[in-house]
Design a protein around this motif. Sequence first.
Motif, PDB file in Angstrom:
ATOM      1  N   GLU A 161      -8.598  10.870  11.830  1.00 19.74           N
ATOM      2  CA  GLU A 161      -8.260  11.604  10.609  1.00 19.74           C
ATOM      3  C   GLU A 161      -9.427  11.586   9.627  1.00 19.74           C
ATOM      4  N   LYS A 162      -9.537  12.672   8.895  1.00 18.89           N
ATOM      5  CA  LYS A 162     -10.658  12.851   7.970  1.00 18.89           C
ATOM      6  C   LYS A 162     -10.718  11.740   6.919  1.00 18.89           C
ATOM      7  N   GLN A 163      -9.553  11.275   6.464  1.00 15.58           N
ATOM      8  CA  GLN A 163      -9.539  10.255   5.425  1.00 15.58           C
ATOM      9  C   GLN A 163     -10.219   8.969   5.884  1.00 15.58           C
ATOM     10  N   SER A 201     -11.731  11.806  17.397  1.00 17.30           N
ATOM     11  CA  SER A 201     -10.796  12.668  16.646  1.00 17.30           C
ATOM     12  C   SER A 201      -9.951  11.855  15.679  1.00 17.30           C
ATOM     13  N   PRO A 242      -3.029  11.185  16.068  1.00 18.66           N
ATOM     14  CA  PRO A 242      -2.772  11.200  14.620  1.00 18.66           C
ATOM     15  C   PRO A 242      -3.733  12.082  13.833  1.00 18.66           C
ATOM     16  N   GLY A 243      -4.938  12.267  14.383  1.00 23.09           N
ATOM     17  CA  GLY A 243      -5.934  13.023  13.644  1.00 23.09           C
ATOM     18  C   GLY A 243      -5.675  14.509  13.565  1.00 23.09           C
ATOM     19  N   ASN A 244      -4.766  15.027  14.400  1.00 21.44           N
ATOM     20  CA  ASN A 244      -4.589  16.474  14.376  1.00 21.44           C
ATOM     21  C   ASN A 244      -3.142  16.954  14.425  1.00 21.44           C
ATOM     22  N   SER A 271      -6.924   3.765  11.277  1.00 18.45           N
ATOM     23  CA  SER A 271      -6.069   4.867  11.705  1.00 18.45           C
ATOM     24  C   SER A 271      -4.858   4.353  12.472  1.00 18.45           C
ATOM     25  N   ASN A 310      -0.939   4.637  11.161  1.00 22.07           N
ATOM     26  CA  ASN A 310       0.070   5.400  11.892  1.00 22.07           C
ATOM     27  C   ASN A 310       1.200   4.523  12.424  1.00 22.07           C
ATOM     28  N   SER A 350       0.757  16.904   8.778  1.00 23.29           N
ATOM     29  CA  SER A 350       1.221  16.138   7.615  1.00 23.29           C
ATOM     30  C   SER A 350       2.229  15.059   7.985  1.00 23.29           C
TER      31      SER A 350
END
Length: 354
Positions: A137-139, A135, A104-106, A154, A158, A109
Amino acid sequence: MQYKRFKTREIKVGNVVVGGNAPISVQSMLFSKTRDIESSLEQINRLYFAGADIVRLACLDMIDARALKEIKQKSPLPLIVDIHFNHKLAIFCAEFIDGIRINPGNIGSKENIKDVVKACKERGIPIRIGVNHGSIEKQFSDKYGYNLDAMLESALYNIKLLEDLDFFDIKISMKTSDAQKTIEAYERLRSLCDYPFHLGVTEAGTKFHSTIKSSIALGNLLLKGIGDTIRVSMTGELEEEIRVARAILQDSGVQKSGVNIISCPTCGRIQSDLIKAIKIVEEKTKHINKPLNISVMGCVVNALGEAKGADVAIAFGKNQGLIIRHGEVVAKLKEDKLVERFLLEVEDEAKQRE
């Protein structure tokens, strides 16, 4: 405490059922370049004969994706494609693959994920949400740092994202490179959803360290009823990944298959070449899939007691020994004849279990 597995939904990866009451499946991942079709098929066949249930391959670009289509046509095992950064590759591979793993991190959108979900839904193939400690997600990493809170949020984010798209053929992994953190990550998520879990310690290292880390983490979780499919991650050790994974399932008592060898740790009382005997027995019985307890003991102190609880046993003495089957002595032979006769008895026992 009696083992009780956590009840999860069922999904299908090709012809392999994951979750529910299905056996816990064993996976591995190729280290060949996917575009190298010949090498990839060679590794898949090695894993097939080693006892793998599912294989995963990396897909870096369209060259890999097109090669994967050909590999899929010749593979004896269900294949999962591992996609990072480029959701269009996932959409292309969804036409022929048995499952998709995204991080999910990469993957990009919400729109990218929506397109991937649509492709998987049309084909009826599952998606693994692969949450890795390194890895996120930035949020979530901005909010929590790279810790278990970020991993949990995360995963839940997701899961909801896929559910909101009316997609439920999901399995989830919560991997870290630390055994204790991996245990906690899976435990925290387990009570919050009923999707099947893919267990593993990521970046676990070489055979020695991976075996220890994976045994601690996976064995702990399996004994708590957590886990539906597993991978023991090792650096460049295909067959060994499968061997250790099967041993974890066997020795934890969670899933019986193959031979369980009982042998003493050796000491000064031994008057036989026990180490040589064990090596021969281990090599000659590794093909047996039926659950058998066999005992090869080096002296009389514990040998007879262990033999009574084994399906087939050798109890070595001085230059001779006994072959025992289900507690009954079936032969008394010189040392040089014991292993040969023992293996015949083991093979016969395995045939009778068919």
